[in-house]
Motif scaffolding. Structure first.
Motif, mmCIF file in Angstrom:
data_model
loop_
_atom_site.group_PDB
_atom_site.id
_atom_site.type_symbol
_atom_site.label_atom_id
_atom_site.label_comp_id
_atom_site.label_asym_id
_atom_site.label_seq_id
_atom_site.Cartn_x
_atom_site.Cartn_y
_atom_site.Cartn_z
ATOM 1 N N GLU A 122 34.843 16.049 -54.323
ATOM 2 C CA GLU A 122 35.886 15.763 -53.343
ATOM 3 C C GLU A 122 37.104 16.663 -53.488
ATOM 4 O OE1 GLU A 122 36.653 11.534 -53.551
ATOM 5 O OE2 GLU A 122 35.668 11.331 -51.608
ATOM 6 N N PHE A 126 34.948 20.185 -49.030
ATOM 7 C CA PHE A 126 33.933 19.353 -48.392
ATOM 8 C C PHE A 126 34.261 17.882 -48.621
ATOM 9 C CE2 PHE A 126 31.870 23.361 -49.504
ATOM 10 C CZ PHE A 126 31.395 23.747 -48.256
ATOM 11 N N ARG A 127 33.842 17.056 -47.670
ATOM 12 C CA ARG A 127 34.089 15.622 -47.755
ATOM 13 C C ARG A 127 32.849 14.874 -47.278
ATOM 14 N NH1 ARG A 127 37.742 17.463 -49.995
ATOM 15 N NH2 ARG A 127 39.971 16.977 -49.934
ATOM 16 N N ARG A 131 27.540 15.272 -46.915
ATOM 17 C CA ARG A 131 27.633 16.603 -47.515
ATOM 18 C C ARG A 131 27.317 16.557 -49.010
ATOM 19 N NH1 ARG A 131 31.748 16.846 -43.580
ATOM 20 N NH2 ARG A 131 31.503 18.614 -42.133
ATOM 21 N N ARG A 134 23.624 16.395 -49.337
ATOM 22 C CA ARG A 134 23.063 17.706 -49.007
ATOM 23 C C ARG A 134 23.266 18.684 -50.160
ATOM 24 N NH1 ARG A 134 19.120 20.448 -47.472
ATOM 25 N NH2 ARG A 134 19.586 22.464 -46.491
ATOM 26 N N PHE A 135 24.397 18.558 -50.844
ATOM 27 C CA PHE A 135 24.677 19.387 -52.012
ATOM 28 C C PHE A 135 23.662 19.108 -53.129
ATOM 29 C CE2 PHE A 135 26.848 19.108 -56.195
ATOM 30 C CZ PHE A 135 26.976 20.463 -56.453
ATOM 31 N N ARG A 138 20.222 20.610 -52.184
ATOM 32 C CA ARG A 138 20.154 22.057 -52.395
ATOM 33 C C ARG A 138 19.964 22.390 -53.865
ATOM 34 N NH1 ARG A 138 24.895 24.428 -48.337
ATOM 35 N NH2 ARG A 138 23.761 24.030 -46.367
#
Length: 593
Positions: A122, A126-127, A131, A134-135, A138
């Protein structure tokens, strides 16, 4: 009255939900099930665990979960990520749940690490939970992983830094208590208004007309009582610090006037009483005021610091050393301005300045040092036969590491092997074949019997499904029916998978612990020891002229390995290995070395 904990859904309940929407996602089936139930008036403000405990029927609990899930989805969009994750842990009791599993302490540390990772995420631009997930996805695609949280205890082989209060109940082999000269915090006893739990209230007297301030007896009495209580507490803290060490204790402090401090401690120590006088203890400003006067009264100090030994000595079996380290200041010679400027210019131009330090010879000798046992650093003290074989033999032009070529690679790291779907490597096929040869009976005469053995090894989980499929049962049967197989059937003794370790002297007289495993040794009717090593190298597909071309290559590749096996077994058994054989399953070729 608290109800008993509610268990999760069972198999038949999950199946009943599944039947609500066959062929659709399971969440759609959940919604279809909930649509058939009466409306649920459940408060989403209280904990999910508390609400769930009041619903015995599993369908009502499923409905309650759906209601909470919708509220969590709304909160996830309006609450910070880290706060939402932590509240979710508390409401569902997940942190307590994982703590009750095996390795619960590590699991709870990992939960805390996920929360910390969310807080760190945080802080970026990005928030949101989408997300963040998704991080994480990846990272999994690239083969990365969130490291497991490190949980340390007092038994770990690390340096632990603790306050004295935090060290209560713990013990360590070696303890350093630092800053022993730090002054005690006596600010409470210096206030003009004093309040004591048993002595009551006391304050200074203010004469507003004459503008005079005077201390009162209640104020002085309470201040003195609080000071004594504070000194008692400091003594208890010092006792905790001194009793944490099991082997060695270092008490470290610094002072600007060491000579004056020791001289003052000598005066404090002059007493005929076994204990230090009350005024010495009550006027102490730091821990050393308790420690040093007591040490100066010990007879051991007569040899170490005779100038500061007190006249009153009290013998004790304590063993200690009092070291006074004074700050060393080196006075540098004053050089003329021209010489300094010239030296600086030479240094900027990387030229010799013509001056040598008194440590020049010492440093030069260290820089020119040549380790006398440099050859021993080129190899490990413990090696396997395969590793030792690679260092002793010449490079094989047909070996796999020579024939490797650079291939196209992506920026993403490869997935772990257990997540990859690929064929078994040659080494894995060889391992599976060796497993079968370790259990096969040389009296087998049909391929179906070997296939049955392979299935048995698979059921016992000695072989995986993939490994069982790649074992060439025809090649195994061909070996049993070969001349070597016939000799094994007539043998008086058979030894398989012979693990060994022995000390081998190299040409430089260095001792190397060699470890290996010979596939098979049998003793024939004449008492001769015959060594056999199985190989699954590709012969037919790699060599155009078959084994006639491969023989010299295979002999060169494995001759050193068989020689090491022979040398080790002869040294351990104190018996001669008469023959050494290589057997290649691809084509069924036997090669005597």
């Amino acid at each position: 009255m608290l109800r008993s904990p509610i268990v999760g859904l069972r198999e038949h309940e999950l199946a009943e939900i599944r039947l609500q929407a066959v062929g659709q996602p399971f969440f759609e089936a959940v919604k279809s099930m909930i649509a058939t139930l009466p409306a649920l008036d459940a408060s989403t403000e209280s904990s999910f665990l508390v609400e769930k405990a009041h619903h015995e029927d599993w369908k009502r609990r499923l409905h309650l979960f759906y209601v909470h899930l919708q509220s969590w989805r709304v909160r996830a969009r309006h609450t910070s990520l880290a706060t939402f994750i932590w509240e979710l842990f508390e409401e569902t009791g997940y942190d307590a749940y994982v703590g009750g599993l095996s390795g619960g302490k590590q699991r709870q540390a990992n939960v805390q690490a996920l929360y910390d990772k969310a807080k760190t995420f945080e802080k970026t631009s990005f928030r949101g939970i989408f997300r963040f997930l998704r991080f994480v996805d990846r990272m999994e695609e690239q083969g990365d992983d969130l490291e497991s949280a490190r949980t340390l205890s007092e038994k770990e082989d690390v340096v632990t830094i603790l306050s004295i209060h935090k060290s209560k109940g713990l013990e360590f082999p070696v303890v350093f208590v630092v800053d022993m000269m730090k002054n005690f915090n006596l600010s409470d006893s210096r206030r003009s208004i004093q309040i004591h739990q048993s002595l009551g209230f006391g304050s200074s007297y203010f004469d507003t007309k004459r503008r005079i301030k005077r201390k009162t007896l209640p104020e002085l009495a309470i201040k003195e009582a609080q000071k004594r209580e504070q000194m008692s507490e400091e003594l208890r803290i010092l006792y905790v610090a001194l009793t944490r060490a099991k082997e060695k204790l270092f008490l470290i402090g610094s002072s600007k006037g060491v000579e004056n401090s020791l001289a003052g401690y000598k005066l404090y120590a002059e007493s005929d009483q076994a204990l230090l006088p009350v005024h010495v203890r009550s006027n102490a400003k730091h821990f050393y005021d308790f420690i040093i006067p007591a040490l100066l009264r010990h007879p051991k100090m007569e040899n170490e610091h005779p100038d500061y030994v007190a006249y009153s000595r009290y013998p004790h079996d304590a063993t200690f050393t009092l070291n006074v380290i004074e700050e060393q200041r080196r006075e540098h010679e004053q050089l003329e301005a021209e010489a300094i400027e010239e030296t600086l210019q030479q240094m900027k131009q990387l030229k010799p300045i013509g001056e040598k330090s008194e440590y020049y010879d010492f440093i030069s000798e260290r820089l020119r040092f040549d380790y006398p046992y440099k050859q021993a650093t080129d190899s490990f003290a413990k090696q396997s036969v395969s590793e030792l074989k690679q260092t002793l033999q010449e490079e094989d032009p047909y070996s796999q590491h020579t024939m490797k070529c650079n291939s196209f690679t992506t920026s993403n790291a490869r997935r772990p092997k257990f997540m990859q779907q690929q064929k078994l490597s040659g080494a894995e096929i060889g391992t599976a074949t060796h497993t079968v040869m370790q259990h096969v009976s040389f009296a087998e005469t049909h391929e179906d019997e070997i296939s049955s053995l392979t299935n048995t090894l698979k059921e016992k989980e000695l072989l995986t499904v993939q490994e069982a499929e790649v074992v060439d049962t025809t090649a195994v049967l061909k070996f049993i029916q070969s001349d070597l197989g016939t000799r094994i059937q007539q043998a008086t003794e058979i030894h398989r998978e012979i693990a060994f370790s022995y000390i081998r002297k190299t040409e430089e007289e260095n001792a190397v612990l060699v470890q290996g495993m010979a596939d098979l040794v049998f003793v024939d009717y004449a008492g001769n020891n015959i060594l056999i090593d199985y190989k699954t190298d590709q012969i037919t597909s790699r060599f155009t002229n078959g084994f006639d071309e491969a023989e010299s290559v295979m002999r060169k590749r494995y001759e050193q390995q068989l020689r090491l096996y022979k040398e080790a077994l002869e040294q351990i058994w104190n018996e001669e290995i008469t023959e050494s054989w290589l057997y290649f399953f691809d084509g069924g070729h036997a090669l005597k070395l």
